[in-house]
Design a protein around this motif. Structure first.
Motif, short mmCIF file in Angstrom:
data_model
loop_
_atom_site.label_atom_id
_atom_site.label_comp_id
_atom_site.label_asym_id
_atom_site.label_seq_id
_atom_site.Cartn_x
_atom_site.Cartn_y
_atom_site.Cartn_z
N ARG A 1 29.59 -58.07 31.11
CA ARG A 1 28.40 -57.14 31.30
C ARG A 1 27.67 -57.68 32.52
NH1 ARG A 1 26.21 -58.47 25.71
NH2 ARG A 1 27.09 -60.31 26.18
N THR A 2 27.88 -58.83 32.92
CA THR A 2 27.06 -59.45 33.99
C THR A 2 27.71 -58.97 35.46
OG1 THR A 2 26.79 -61.34 32.60
CG2 THR A 2 26.12 -61.56 35.18
N PRO A 3 26.91 -58.59 36.22
CA PRO A 3 27.36 -58.08 37.40
C PRO A 3 28.34 -59.26 38.30
CG PRO A 3 25.00 -57.54 37.60
CD PRO A 3 25.33 -58.63 36.25
N ILE A 4 29.44 -58.95 38.87
CA ILE A 4 30.18 -59.77 39.38
C ILE A 4 30.35 -59.65 41.06
CG2 ILE A 4 32.79 -60.42 39.61
CD1 ILE A 4 33.10 -59.35 36.54
N ILE A 5 30.13 -60.81 41.64
CA ILE A 5 30.41 -60.77 43.13
C ILE A 5 31.65 -61.45 43.37
CG2 ILE A 5 29.73 -62.13 45.28
CD1 ILE A 5 26.92 -62.72 43.86
N ALA A 6 32.65 -60.49 44.08
CA ALA A 6 33.93 -60.62 43.99
C ALA A 6 34.45 -60.92 45.45
CB ALA A 6 34.79 -59.48 43.50
N CYS B 1 21.56 -67.85 40.46
CA CYS B 1 22.89 -68.77 40.20
C CYS B 1 24.12 -68.26 39.71
CB CYS B 1 22.35 -70.14 39.39
SG CYS B 1 20.99 -71.17 40.12
N ALA B 2 25.40 -68.17 40.64
CA ALA B 2 26.41 -67.45 39.90
C ALA B 2 27.44 -68.51 39.70
CB ALA B 2 26.80 -66.41 40.73
N PRO B 3 27.87 -68.86 38.58
CA PRO B 3 29.01 -69.79 38.38
C PRO B 3 30.40 -69.02 38.54
CG PRO B 3 28.18 -68.76 36.22
CD PRO B 3 27.56 -68.04 37.22
N GLY B 4 31.30 -69.95 38.83
CA GLY B 4 32.65 -69.31 39.32
C GLY B 4 33.32 -68.81 38.23
N ILE B 5 33.80 -67.79 38.14
CA ILE B 5 34.77 -67.47 37.25
C ILE B 5 36.23 -67.15 37.74
CG2 ILE B 5 32.99 -66.50 35.56
CD1 ILE B 5 34.30 -63.50 36.61
N PHE C 1 28.75 -71.37 42.68
CA PHE C 1 29.34 -72.35 42.19
C PHE C 1 30.73 -72.32 41.97
CE2 PHE C 1 24.87 -72.47 41.41
CZ PHE C 1 24.40 -73.96 41.84
N PRO C 2 31.63 -72.15 42.94
CA PRO C 2 32.85 -71.68 42.59
C PRO C 2 33.96 -72.53 41.86
CG PRO C 2 32.71 -71.81 44.96
CD PRO C 2 31.30 -72.04 44.42
N MET D 1 33.41 -64.40 41.27
CA MET D 1 34.91 -64.41 41.01
C MET D 1 35.52 -65.08 42.27
SD MET D 1 37.96 -61.50 41.09
CE MET D 1 38.47 -61.69 42.93
N THR D 2 35.72 -66.46 42.03
CA THR D 2 36.10 -67.28 42.89
C THR D 2 37.59 -67.17 43.55
OG1 THR D 2 36.93 -69.50 43.29
CG2 THR D 2 36.39 -68.95 41.37
#
Length: 286
Positions: free
Chosen positions: A75-80, A17-21, A230-231, A40-41
């Protein structure tokens, strides 16, 4: 953060689960909470950085600089979100190299025509499937490490139907994409069909108020999704909170009596890294 963190996590069971930053504050808050990945939304980042809609107005430079900022904070991996790759094949090559160098763990590239639009808004058009397949092959060749993941997204469902979206998803998987993202399915049944058809890790894009139903974690796992992003959740929540406290200031001329609705100032200062500043000042006091 090392690139292989996200790849290794994908090899393990359970939904990511990846929240939007979308800005430095959201990045710091999410990074401190123990998520497996952050997203990264594009919508939120463009809105926060430029105050504009996510409609192809942000440039590669705008976005890669945001990637670098977030990767430096987290530090958490980012999906961009990498939009369409910002142009043709050479642009895709440049974007993949830039996002990897900036510190992202994965780049998402979509098959929309330029200028692109947010995936849960109307009017989206897609490029020919063969053109997107070439973009994916270029993206795979451009990365330095196979630990940097390529996410291929198709927006074909809304305009061309689910069958075409599935055909594209399978083609993108054959082209070498690590993760497939079929945007905006409109029912749980469609989501089940996506998972049954495409033999690659799949992303569910859960946008409150969007086209896709918001399903519980257990249901998403049962369907077969590996990542849920969850962008909009963060910036929608922030918008509500900001509007509420600004209205209080407008109507009451004070925030007295509303302190419980606010993040404690001392804790927020520590979250932003002021402790290091305070310690530095002590060590270097004249």
């Amino acid at each position: 953060m090392t690139l292989n963190t996200l790849k290794a996590r994908l090899a393990q069971p359970g939904l990511i689960c990846a929240p939007g930053i979308f800005d430095g504050i959201s990045a710091r808050i999410a990074d401190a909470m123990g998520f497996d990945a952050l997203y990264m939304t594009g919508y939120g980042t463009v809105a926060s950085h430029l105050g504009l809609p996510d409609a192809g107005l942000a440039t590669y430079s705008d976005m890669v600089n945001r990637v670098a900022t977030f990767a430096d904070i987290c530090r958490t991996p980012i999906i961009a979100d990498g939009d369409t790759g910002y142009g043709g094949l050479l642009n895709v090559d440049h974007a993949v190299r830039g996002y990897e160098k900036a510190g992202a763990a994965a780049i998402q590239i979509e098959d929309q025509e330029f200028p692109k639009k947010c995936g849960h808004t109307p009017g989206r058009r897609v490029i020919p499937m063969e053109d997107m397949v070439r973009k994916i092959k270029v993206a795979v060749e451009a990365r330095e490490s196979s630990d940097f993941l390529i996410i291929a997204r198709t927006d074909a469902r809304t305009t061309l139907g689910l069958d075409e979206a599935l055909r594209r998803g399978e083609a993108f998987a054959r082209a070498g994409a690590d993760i497939i993202f079929v945007e905006s399915p409109e029912s749980e049944e469609e989501m089940a069909r996506i998972c049954a058809t495409i033999d690659k890790p799949l992303i569910a894009n859960l946008v409150e108020g969007g086209r896709t139903p918001i399903l519980p974690r257990a249901t998403l796992e049962e369907l077969g999704y590996r990542i849920a992003i969850f962008p909009g959740s963060g910036f929608l929540a922030a918008g509500t909170a900001l509007q509420a406290i600004y209205r209080t200031i407008l109507e009451e001329g004070s925030t007295a009596g509303h302190e419980e609705s606010l993040y404690p100032f001392d804790a927020f200062s520590r979250l932003m890294g002021f402790e290091r500043v305070w310690d530095f000042d002590k060590r270097n006091a004249a």
